[in-house]
Design an enzyme around this catalytic site. Structure first.
Site, PDB file in Angstrom:
ATOM      1  N   CYS A  25      -4.584   2.247  -3.824  1.00  0.00           N
ATOM      2  CA  CYS A  25      -3.389   2.840  -3.200  1.00  0.00           C
ATOM      3  C   CYS A  25      -2.200   1.895  -3.317  1.00  0.00           C
ATOM      4  CB  CYS A  25      -3.618   3.192  -1.736  1.00  0.00           C
ATOM      5  SG  CYS A  25      -4.919   4.384  -1.499  1.00  0.00           S
ATOM      6  N   ASP A  39       3.701  -4.078   8.090  1.00  0.00           N
ATOM      7  CA  ASP A  39       2.428  -3.378   8.016  1.00  0.00           C
ATOM      8  C   ASP A  39       1.328  -4.393   8.298  1.00  0.00           C
ATOM      9  OD1 ASP A  39       0.030  -2.316   7.199  1.00  0.00           O
ATOM     10  OD2 ASP A  39       0.786  -1.445   5.330  1.00  0.00           O
ATOM     11  N   LYS A  99      -9.821  -0.514  10.989  1.00  0.00           N
ATOM     12  CA  LYS A  99      -9.988  -1.709  10.137  1.00  0.00           C
ATOM     13  C   LYS A  99     -10.347  -2.930  10.976  1.00  0.00           C
ATOM     14  CE  LYS A  99      -6.745  -0.183   6.591  1.00  0.00           C
ATOM     15  NZ  LYS A  99      -7.547   0.187   5.426  1.00  0.00           N
ATOM     16  N   HIS A 152       0.871  -1.182   0.000  1.00  0.00           N
ATOM     17  CA  HIS A 152       0.000   0.000   0.000  1.00  0.00           C
ATOM     18  C   HIS A 152       0.910   1.235   0.000  1.00  0.00           C
ATOM     19  CE1 HIS A 152      -2.737   2.993   1.782  1.00  0.00           C
ATOM     20  NE2 HIS A 152      -3.736   2.205   1.434  1.00  0.00           N
TER      21      HIS A 152
HETATM   22  N1  7TS Z   1      -1.465  -0.568   4.826  1.00  0.00           N
HETATM   23  C1  7TS Z   1      -2.364  -1.393   4.278  1.00  0.00           C
HETATM   24  C2  7TS Z   1      -1.970  -2.801   3.931  1.00  0.00           C
HETATM   25  C3  7TS Z   1      -3.655  -0.931   4.046  1.00  0.00           C
HETATM   26  O1  7TS Z   1      -4.554  -1.753   3.504  1.00  0.00           O
HETATM   27  C4  7TS Z   1      -3.992   0.402   4.376  1.00  0.00           C
HETATM   28  C5  7TS Z   1      -5.342   0.999   4.062  1.00  0.00           C
HETATM   29  C6  7TS Z   1      -3.022   1.204   4.980  1.00  0.00           C
HETATM   30  C7  7TS Z   1      -1.760   0.691   5.173  1.00  0.00           C
HETATM   31  C8  7TS Z   1      -3.302   2.584   5.429  1.00  0.00           C
HETATM   32  O2  7TS Z   1      -4.173   2.545   6.526  1.00  0.00           O
HETATM   33  P1  7TS Z   1      -4.730   3.900   7.145  1.00  0.00           P
HETATM   34  O3  7TS Z   1      -5.605   3.433   8.251  1.00  0.00           O
HETATM   35  O4  7TS Z   1      -3.551   4.662   7.599  1.00  0.00           O
HETATM   36  O5  7TS Z   1      -5.468   4.572   6.038  1.00  0.00           O
HETATM   37  N2  7TS Z   1      -6.020   0.341   3.041  1.00  0.00           N
HETATM   38  C9  7TS Z   1      -7.110   0.796   2.398  1.00  0.00           C
HETATM   39  C10 7TS Z   1      -7.728   0.058   1.404  1.00  0.00           C
HETATM   40  O6  7TS Z   1      -7.347  -1.037   1.026  1.00  0.00           O
HETATM   41  N3  7TS Z   1      -8.773   0.755   0.925  1.00  0.00           N
HETATM   42  O7  7TS Z   1      -8.837   1.909   1.606  1.00  0.00           O
HETATM   43  C11 7TS Z   1      -7.813   1.937   2.522  1.00  0.00           C
END
Ligand code: 7TS
Length: 403
Positions: free
Chosen positions: A358, A192, A218, A115
């Site tokens: 992303c 991650d 999440k 990501h």
């Molecule tokens: N790493 C992974 C593997 C993710 O899926 C996401 C968010 C992030 C980092 C970032 O997380 P945040 O809470 O800091 O935004 N993934 C997604 C997705 O798959 N669709 O929207 C956000």
């Protein structure tokens, strides 16, 4: 089977088929109640006041920290730094660790399927230190092989960054194997865990991660809280990321010394309210149980991939085995832009994600611009999967194809 949907006000009141759980999970009522309860009974600035409300707010915060430590098997709660989300946690590691430990010629190994949140901080660190990025490439089934791990994590590697579970392919990576190689060459491993913690038991000590990041939202917690775990010995040596209130020991006109862990990394008013929500989410997750989550998701993923197999114009990315998807199924329909697919499904009340997720370097690697993604969680149902498949079968017709 228990009807978990009754625990989730949004699912209980609305017929929407929510298949975008990898973006954010829905919240059970107990999480919302924990927030209301915090603001109704304990709200004050934590760690500052010497009166009851502030002491209670501090207790709420520190209870959540202990629960988060226990959830991922950290050795001590001081190794848990609260951040806004995974993105901020990974940036903390990049700014505070990487910028101070890497130099020109060092290598940073990053998986191509990351990501952007676990990609751009390392691009920045490479740019600023002169380190070089090396890209680990998974096989067609989404998994990093032992040969790839050995080849790309070289003796020049000083830091490696991988997601335990990809948000596009859903594949679980062999993080312990990666950690062993990373440590053999004297580097540190950043994992991650944004897509793993909601679905599987995690033990940061068993996997031997040096840093591990995840987001509360999440895993059914509130939106404003995430975690960076770091091994204490590493965190002790790192300078603060953000500076201001609450993270100091002593300040003079021209110098400052820092508070003990974890407060050194938590500048400004901390988010005790969302910590209360996170505690409730961790309790809820434990009450459902990872085994139940796994079984439910596997049954749903099998059913969904079974339906897709009957549609010859659908390509699924990653492994063919539903057990290797963590509830995430990314696909394309021949001749149909993912945005059209998502819009047509939306007309039937079905929420999926469409776009680059992303993860543009992965899109380039897969030689596609975009894809559709259905991401399931244990509260989804077989009936929803069947309705999704029915709608999907109509998409090509709606876009003017004969079959
Ligand atoms: N790493 C992974 C593997 C993710 O899926 C996401 C968010 C992030 C980092 C970032 O997380 P945040 O809470 O800091 O935004 N993934 C997604 C997705 O798959 N669709 O929207 C956000």
């Amino acid at each position: 089977m228990k009807d978990y949907r009754k625990d989730f006000p949004i699912l209980d009141q609305d017929e929407t088929i929510y298949f975008d759980n990898a973006a954010t999970a829905q919240k059970p009522a107990c999480v919302m109640e924990a927030l209301t309860d915090y603001y109704s009974r304990s709200n004050a600035n934590p760690l500052r006041g010497l009166y009851d409300w502030s002491l209670r707010a501090t207790e709420v915060l520190e209870t959540a920290r202990q629960k988060a430590a226990d959830l991922i098997g950290a050795a001590a709660k001081e190794e848990i730094i609260f951040t806004r989300n995974t993105t901020e946690a990974l940036n903390l590691a990049a700014y505070s660790y990487a910028l101070n430990h890497l130099k020109a010629g060092d290598e940073i190994a990053v998986c191509i399927s990351e990501h952007h949140s676990n990609f751009l901080p390392w691009q920045m660190a490479a740019e600023k230190t002169g380190a070089v990025l090396r890209f680990l490439e998974p096989g067609p089934d989404g998994r990093l092989t032992a040969e790839e791990i050995r080849a790309k994590i070289t003796p020049n590697c000083r830091l490696a960054a991988v997601a335990q579970v990809s948000n596009v392919l859903g594949r679980v990576q062999p993080v312990r194997e990666i950690a062993d190689r990373v440590h053999e060459v004297g580097a540190v491993l950043v994992v991650d865990g944004a897509q793993s913690v909601p679905h599987m038991a995690v033990d940061v000590q068993a996997m031997d991660a040096d840093f591990f990041a995840f987001s509360g939202h999440k895993m059914m917690g509130p939106m404003g809280i995430g975690v960076l775990y770091g091994k204490q010995a590493l965190l002790e040596k790192m300078p603060p990321f953000l500076r201001g209130g609450e993270m100091i020991e002593y300040v003079t006109k021209d110098s400052a010394s820092w508070a003990e862990l974890p407060h050194k990394f938590e500048a400004g008013t901390v988010n005790a309210a969302d910590a209360a929500g996170l505690s409730a989410a961790i309790d809820y997750l434990a009450a459902v149980g990872y085994e139940e989550i796994r079984q439910r998701e596997l049954a749903l993923t099998r059913r969904l991939m079974g339906h897709l197999k009957e549609m010859p114009y659908v390509t699924v990315y990653g492994s063919e085995d539903p057990a290797e998807h963590c509830g995430i199924v990314t696909f394309n329909i021949e001749g149909c832009h993912p945005h059209d697919v998502a819009s047509i499904l939306n007309e039937d009340g079905i929420a999926i994600r469409a776009g680059h997720h992303c993860a543009q370097p992965l899109m380039q690697y897969l030689q596609i611009n975009a894809a559709c993604r259905a991401s399931l969680y244990f509260y989804n149902t077989e009936a929803e999967v069947d309705r999704f498949a029915q709608s999907l079968k109509k998409v090509r017709g709606a876009l003017g194809y004969g079959s």
